[in-house]
Write an enzyme that holds these catalytic residues in place. Sequence first.
Site, PDB file in Angstrom:
ATOM      1  N   PRO A   2       1.635  -0.933   0.528  1.00 57.93           N
ATOM      2  CG  PRO A   2       2.068  -1.781   2.643  1.00 57.93           C
ATOM      3  CD  PRO A   2       1.104  -1.882   1.497  1.00 57.93           C
ATOM      4  CD  GLU A   3       3.220   0.347  -5.119  1.00 57.05           C
ATOM      5  OE1 GLU A   3       4.063   0.578  -6.002  1.00 57.05           O
ATOM      6  OE2 GLU A   3       2.021   0.624  -5.242  1.00 57.05           O
ATOM      7  NE  ARG A 111      -8.983  -6.071   1.001  1.00 60.46           N
ATOM      8  CZ  ARG A 111      -9.079  -4.771   1.160  1.00 60.46           C
ATOM      9  NH1 ARG A 111      -8.339  -4.159   2.041  1.00 60.46           N
ATOM     10  NH2 ARG A 111      -9.887  -4.036   0.439  1.00 60.46           N
TER      11      ARG A 111
END
Length: 274
Positions: A2-3, A111
């Site tokens: 996600p940017e 993660r």
Amino acid sequence: MPELPEVETIRKDLERELVGRTVLDVTSSAPKALQPSPKEVSAAIKGKKFRSFKRKGKLLIVRLSGGVTLGIHLRLTGRLLIRKEGDPPDEWQRATIKLSEGKELRFSDLRLFGYIKLFKGEEEVEETLSKIGPEPLSKELNGEKFYEIIQKTSRPIKIVLLDQKLISGVGNIYANEALFEAGIDPLTKANQLTRDQAAHLYKAIELVLREGLEARGATIADEMYRDAYGRRGGYEEKVRIYQRAGKPCPKCGEKIKYLKVGQRGTFVCSRCQR
DNA sequence: AGTACAGCCTGCCTGC
DNA sequence: TGCAGGCAGGCTGTAC
């Protein structure tokens, strides 16, 4: 990952769906997902109402009633999903915020790098925000200001684009795309770019971020980005160079190369990017 | 001060 | 076959 376009898409979804809803309960299976601790986050937000969802760079700022503020960072694989009570569990679900009228806000993260953080007070919010640099799509930045910022460092331009203290919101996908679009070698020292190249690159950053927003983000790999409804993005279809090593350059047909720049995967057309 | 890089973490892939 | 080891990556802390 996600940017800016991905986080902004999620932000808008959450704003539309959750403003005004009350937090009924908070549960978590990953202690680090809720900071400083699940217990403290739960105690602080239970009974509070969502007031607003803002964003700076990749950080979501969630305001609740009673002056309570959360900072949410999705890092690589974090997701925020709006679900109904009783919906099947989501993959890598780490925390659940039960809301009024049978809704839930779920935090999923393969993660475990992402987090939902309770700010101690307004000073901590301000301190955190002050460390995040200006955003490419805001009035804080333009080509000339961008040039001034990158003049101050000799690091490779690719690394500089990823430095959130200098420019916020750009991650690895959009950095690769913008450098390709502008025809600039990722290894070029930032302070060696001309005014013209900087202006060009800034325009390219704006372009690829706008394209990303338009497509509701990029889902390059299955375990990656989803919007707040669990849907994939569309930008992966439009990507020029990212994750396309060995394939022909969309401009000249030359084979796209893969290299590492500052520990990060980088894609480049050595004919188009100099 | 500016720069470089290990470490955090899980799942997937490769090679023995 | 099964398992160890390597890899991916945003950001922080630490070392140079």
